[in-house]
Design an enzyme around this catalytic site. Sequence first.
Site, PDB file in Angstrom:
ATOM      1  N   THR A 113       4.253   1.988   2.345  1.00  0.00           N
ATOM      2  CA  THR A 113       5.544   2.222   1.699  1.00  0.00           C
ATOM      3  C   THR A 113       6.268   3.379   2.369  1.00  0.00           C
ATOM      4  O   THR A 113       7.449   3.272   2.750  1.00  0.00           O
ATOM      5  CB  THR A 113       5.354   2.513   0.205  1.00  0.00           C
ATOM      6  OG1 THR A 113       4.801   1.359  -0.431  1.00  0.00           O
ATOM      7  CG2 THR A 113       6.676   2.871  -0.466  1.00  0.00           C
ATOM      8  N   GLY A 148       0.828  -1.193   0.000  1.00  0.00           N
ATOM      9  CA  GLY A 148       0.000   0.000   0.000  1.00  0.00           C
ATOM     10  C   GLY A 148       0.864   1.245   0.000  1.00  0.00           C
ATOM     11  O   GLY A 148       2.044   1.217   0.352  1.00  0.00           O
ATOM     12  N   CYS A 149       0.262   2.365  -0.388  1.00  0.00           N
ATOM     13  CA  CYS A 149       1.043   3.606  -0.498  1.00  0.00           C
ATOM     14  C   CYS A 149       1.476   4.135   0.870  1.00  0.00           C
ATOM     15  O   CYS A 149       2.643   4.480   1.067  1.00  0.00           O
ATOM     16  CB  CYS A 149       0.259   4.655  -1.280  1.00  0.00           C
ATOM     17  SG  CYS A 149      -1.442   4.906  -0.700  1.00  0.00           S
ATOM     18  N   TYR A 150       0.557   4.195   1.829  1.00  0.00           N
ATOM     19  CA  TYR A 150       0.956   4.619   3.177  1.00  0.00           C
ATOM     20  C   TYR A 150       2.004   3.683   3.778  1.00  0.00           C
ATOM     21  O   TYR A 150       3.012   4.155   4.339  1.00  0.00           O
ATOM     22  CB  TYR A 150      -0.262   4.674   4.096  1.00  0.00           C
ATOM     23  CG  TYR A 150      -1.121   5.908   3.992  1.00  0.00           C
ATOM     24  CD1 TYR A 150      -0.594   7.182   4.159  1.00  0.00           C
ATOM     25  CD2 TYR A 150      -2.489   5.800   3.761  1.00  0.00           C
ATOM     26  CE1 TYR A 150      -1.397   8.317   4.092  1.00  0.00           C
ATOM     27  CE2 TYR A 150      -3.305   6.920   3.698  1.00  0.00           C
ATOM     28  CZ  TYR A 150      -2.755   8.183   3.859  1.00  0.00           C
ATOM     29  OH  TYR A 150      -3.556   9.295   3.796  1.00  0.00           O
TER      30      TYR A 150
END
Length: 355
Positions: free
Chosen positions: A155, A151-153
């Site tokens: 990362t 997921g972006c968060y």
Amino acid sequence: MQVMRAAVAGASGYAGGEILRLLLGHPEVEIGALTAGSSAGTPLGALHPHLTPLADRVIEETAVEVLAGHDVVFLALPHGHSAALAAQLPESVAVIDCGADFRLRDEQGWTTFYDTPYAGSWAYGLPELPVGGGGRQREALAGTSHIAVPGCYPTAVSLALAPGYAAGLLSGEDVVVVAASGTSGAGKSLKAHLLGAEVMGAMSPYGVGGGHRHTPEIEQNLSTASGPGAAGVRVSFTPTLAPMPRGILATCTARLLDAASGTDAAGIRDAWAMAYADEPFVHLLPEGQWPSTASVLGSNCVHVQVTLDERVGRVVAVAAIDNLTKGTAGAAVQCMNLALGLPETTGLPMAGVAP
């Protein structure tokens, strides 16, 4: 080298469009089928006018027979939609899933935060993540055929704090993260709270009180960095919505372990510098320079800065990423490169776009 044919399922969305933008610049990839659900039959240019070379391509239905004849398939689908499709694809196809379906190793973590059946876990696609006891997560990705993109968060947060756990400096208790994301992180579906009139000039929190789905993934990653035998990591995570299209700025703090209480700011910085010295996409900024989302726009890079709040014994680490590039599509292409035996940086932008 043989050119690889790649298909993108979910090509109509932001993640799918960003994958296509990157693949257009990839020297070893030929773009094959583009598929979606309700957008099937629509020219891609009507949905992604910035992808001029592909504007006349018509989106097809997302079906196994359309995707099966490719070397690699990117799944840019809503959470809970990848597992059934992936199970039907031939073993010869490398599958890179940008959804959450296969990220979590713990079934209870999945059932607590998601409302679909647990599908199991795949190799986790964060190559730069330090693994406790030595090594990196990339060692689990080379040559594998099924990869779950982070997921972006997670990362941003994981790469901000992981060096401290790998070095045995940080406590797994009382970890606090507040992170701001641009509106593209919520996807392309129409939602009233994401209208321009609601977002412009405003910031607001959401998923407050430990309810955000990325929480168990962040804890999984930081526990991985701590290594076997270390206490698990528990994170209080509060996401906020920022009035910008793209980008994540994660401000993360964790207490020093009692055993590391004599470590000063220089020692903290040394741990982060050693962790990322050879990582092409993770950059520890010069002292005094703090990450900005504008600096990583359109790039596959992570900008990190770290310091020590000596008065309270807390490490403060800040990371900035483009949520659509390194946070999703860039990570997917990076993982594809590793899976197919290509140089890891192939086709991935190192420089951002400014101003």
